[in-house]
Scaffold this active site. Sequence first.
Site, PDB file in Angstrom:
ATOM      1  CG  HIS A   1       2.305  12.154   0.189  1.00  0.00           C
ATOM      2  ND1 HIS A   1       1.046  11.570   0.077  1.00  0.00           N
ATOM      3  CD2 HIS A   1       2.800  12.235  -1.067  1.00  0.00           C
ATOM      4  CE1 HIS A   1       0.795  11.330  -1.204  1.00  0.00           C
ATOM      5  NE2 HIS A   1       1.840  11.719  -1.915  1.00  0.00           N
TER       6      HIS A   1
ATOM      7  CB  SER B   1       7.065  15.251   1.082  1.00  0.00           C
ATOM      8  OG  SER B   1       7.594  15.139  -0.221  1.00  0.00           O
TER       9      SER B   1
ATOM     10  CG  ASP C   1      -1.389  14.084  -0.190  1.00  0.00           C
ATOM     11  OD1 ASP C   1      -1.337  13.944   1.041  1.00  0.00           O
ATOM     12  OD2 ASP C   1      -1.828  13.207  -0.958  1.00  0.00           O
TER      13      ASP C   1
ATOM     14  CG  ASN D   1       0.163  13.532   5.593  1.00  0.00           C
ATOM     15  OD1 ASN D   1      -0.057  12.474   6.208  1.00  0.00           O
ATOM     16  ND2 ASN D   1       0.100  13.606   4.279  1.00  0.00           N
TER      17      ASN D   1
HETATM   18  C1  GRF Z   1       3.585   5.531   4.734  1.00  0.00           C
HETATM   19  O1  GRF Z   1       4.120   5.212   3.476  1.00  0.00           O
HETATM   20  C2  GRF Z   1       3.183   6.973   4.784  1.00  0.00           C
HETATM   21  O2  GRF Z   1       4.023   7.808   4.050  1.00  0.00           O
HETATM   22  C3  GRF Z   1       1.843   6.929   4.115  1.00  0.00           C
HETATM   23  O3  GRF Z   1       1.253   5.750   4.587  1.00  0.00           O
HETATM   24  C4  GRF Z   1       2.272   4.833   4.953  1.00  0.00           C
HETATM   25  C5  GRF Z   1       2.057   4.494   6.380  1.00  0.00           C
HETATM   26  O4  GRF Z   1       2.930   3.510   6.837  1.00  0.00           O
HETATM   27  N1  GRF Z   1       1.095   8.147   4.361  1.00  0.00           N
HETATM   28  P1  GRF Z   1       2.946   3.126   8.371  1.00  0.00           P
HETATM   29  O5  GRF Z   1       1.511   2.849   8.801  1.00  0.00           O
HETATM   30  O6  GRF Z   1       3.545   4.267   9.145  1.00  0.00           O
HETATM   31  O7  GRF Z   1       3.792   1.892   8.442  1.00  0.00           O
END
Ligand code: GRF
Length: 221
Positions: free
Chosen positions: A108, A135, A144, A106
């Site tokens: 984050h 991360s 997370d 994932n």
């Molecule tokens: C990103 O900030 C990711 O870290 C978080 O959600 C957002 C997704 O952005 N989990 P995208 O859909 O890839 O543009």
Amino acid sequence: MRLAVLASGRGSNLLAILDAITRGELDAQVVGVFSDKADAPALAHARDAGVEARPLSPRGFASRSEFDEHLFSLVDAVQPDLIVCAGYMRLISDAAVAARIGRMINIHPSLLPEFKGLRTHQQALDAGVRMHGASVHYVTPELDGGPVIAQARVAIEADDDVARLAERVLQREHPLLVATLREISTGRITWESGGVHYGRRPLHAPLQLDDCNRLIQDFPA
Ligand code: GRF
């Protein structure tokens, strides 16, 4: 490396993966994109790239685990080596996670373990920290909370607001995710004995994305 991507929204991280593959910077194939939102732009990006795009609405499922059973049966059908949660905004049931430990990552937007959950940029500004970032971690049942593989650090500036900070973090998320996937695809990063290994040794601190978008082990000053 066959990748299945789970995404609920915009899909800029998915685009970064697809672009890196097209440019020959990542030896991988996106074999399916799955979303709990039928109108997620991520699905359109997948279709544009000729990748199987599967929306699946949680409506009509009696429970989270029933939804996940169905979703992950679709995911399993494309036979991914790795599942990438890239802006996938639904909690995943423990059973679905447990069955895929070490095969699901994932991204984050915070320097975990700081600022889990939602509104991470606001959390960082509220806390008054000077360093924020993103991360990539292996997914475990704790939200997370899985072992962190790699991070990108972003300095907070005095006049930052959520939008400005989010934009700068996002610009670093993309190379972070691509670099991490590259190291997994080459076998440098592995999941062994319940933890992250780098070059076959246990990784004691997250790798750091440097200014050249490479992952390094030295902690930046
Ligand atoms: C990103 O900030 C990711 O870290 C978080 O959600 C957002 C997704 O952005 N989990 P995208 O859909 O890839 O543009």
